[in-house]
Design a protein around this motif. Structure first.
Motif, PDB file in Angstrom:
ATOM      1  N   ALA A 214      14.222  12.033   7.697  1.00  0.00           N
ATOM      2  CA  ALA A 214      13.303  11.211   6.905  1.00  0.00           C
ATOM      3  C   ALA A 214      12.911   9.941   7.651  1.00  0.00           C
ATOM      4  O   ALA A 214      11.742   9.537   7.647  1.00  0.00           O
ATOM      5  N   ILE A 215      13.886   9.303   8.300  1.00  0.00           N
ATOM      6  CA  ILE A 215      13.596   8.092   9.076  1.00  0.00           C
ATOM      7  C   ILE A 215      12.675   8.430  10.245  1.00  0.00           C
ATOM      8  O   ILE A 215      11.703   7.712  10.511  1.00  0.00           O
ATOM      9  N   ARG A 216      12.951   9.529  10.926  1.00  0.00           N
ATOM     10  CA  ARG A 216      12.112   9.933  12.069  1.00  0.00           C
ATOM     11  C   ARG A 216      10.678  10.228  11.615  1.00  0.00           C
ATOM     12  O   ARG A 216       9.719   9.925  12.342  1.00  0.00           O
ATOM     13  N   ALA A 217      10.533  10.788  10.401  1.00  0.00           N
ATOM     14  CA  ALA A 217       9.200  11.109   9.890  1.00  0.00           C
ATOM     15  C   ALA A 217       8.488   9.895   9.307  1.00  0.00           C
ATOM     16  O   ALA A 217       7.319   9.986   8.929  1.00  0.00           O
ATOM     17  N   GLY A 218       9.205   8.761   9.212  1.00  0.00           N
ATOM     18  CA  GLY A 218       8.608   7.573   8.619  1.00  0.00           C
ATOM     19  C   GLY A 218       8.438   7.694   7.118  1.00  0.00           C
ATOM     20  O   GLY A 218       7.603   6.987   6.522  1.00  0.00           O
ATOM     21  N   ASP A 219       9.217   8.557   6.482  1.00  0.00           N
ATOM     22  CA  ASP A 219       9.102   8.819   5.049  1.00  0.00           C
ATOM     23  C   ASP A 219      10.078   7.914   4.303  1.00  0.00           C
ATOM     24  O   ASP A 219      11.265   8.238   4.148  1.00  0.00           O
ATOM     25  N   THR A 220       9.597   6.776   3.828  1.00  0.00           N
ATOM     26  CA  THR A 220      10.481   5.793   3.196  1.00  0.00           C
ATOM     27  C   THR A 220      11.079   6.316   1.896  1.00  0.00           C
ATOM     28  O   THR A 220      12.237   6.042   1.586  1.00  0.00           O
TER      29      THR A 220
END
Length: 244
Positions: A214-220
């Motif tokens: 999720a962090i790598r995808a920028g999905d807060t």
């Protein structure tokens, strides 16, 4: 060139302390000494041994206080030379380490979990927004190390902690780390086999990779939910292992 001699000035004294709240007491005593001795940025502090002898405390207590002062940007330690003041301060300007008076580990963990939930959710969201490629590489390295040890031993406390600390660093907000230093002792109980159970919070293991994704995808939002999921399992295991 020999390092400067630490100050020993009239009216500025370091005296033995009572046994309770040693870290907080040493923090206050050192801050008072710095103020009374009128030390300025660049001046050297008393040595570790001098602090131990004058305050009648152990080496670990002195080192913890110095580490906390370093984390707050108040001092720096130069290898082979000593510890030096980085900026002027007064006793009132030093925030001493937070302490939790609850006697039972269960209560300490649940109290700390409330703080940890707020910090880690915010940190995960910030890391999802700001993590650089270098941050992501570090996070993945920490995650892989955690997974390797977990699969080998069934638990990975120190490696789990390193992964979470890397998330704090990926926020690029130094206040997260500074706040963590205030509760580090109780925070670390989560990664030190609580209740002598190496399987503590084992069910949260798989969620760590999902949090990284999720962090790598920028999905807060996903980062937020995965963090809450990990901490929900932690809370369930605390309550299950030590019911009231």
């Amino acid at each position: 060139m020999h390092p400067p001699t630490p100050p020993s000035l009239p009216g500025a004294a370091l005296r033995p302390l009572p046994s309770l709240d040693r870290i907080g007491a040493v923090s206050r005593a050192l801050a008072a000494f710095i103020a009374e001795a009128a030390l300025r940025p660049g001046d050297q502090l008393p040595t570790e041994r001098e602090l131990m002898e004058r305050l009648a405390v152990g080496r670990s207590t002195v080192r913890e206080v110095i580490r906390q002062f370093q984390a707050r940007g108040l001092v720096e330690t130069r290898k082979g030379s000593g510890t030096y003041l980085l900026r002027a301060l007064s006793p009132d300007a030093v925030h001493v380490s937070l302490t939790i008076d609850a006697g039972a580990l269960r209560d300490r963990l649940l109290q700390t979990l409330e703080i940890r939930r707020g910090l880690e959710v915010a940190a995960s969201e910030a890391a999802a927004r700001r993590a650089t490629p270098a941050d992501l590489a570090t996070l993945e390295d920490k995650l892989v190390a955690m997974e390797r040890v977990h699969l080998d031993k069934g638990t990975a406390g120190p490696e789990d902690l390193e992964f979470h600390l890397a998330i704090y660093d990926a926020t690029h907000n130094p206040l997260f780390r500074q706040l963590l230093e205030q509760i580090r002792e109780t925070f670390e109980h989560f990664f030190d086999k609580p209740f002598d159970r190496p399987d503590f919070a084992r069910r949260s293991f798989a969620l760590h990779r999902e949090l990284f994704d999720a962090i790598r995808a920028g999905d807060t939002e996903a980062a937020r939910m995965k963090t809450l999921g990990i901490l929900a399992i932690v809370e369930e295991d605390i309550k299950a292992m030590s019911p009231q």
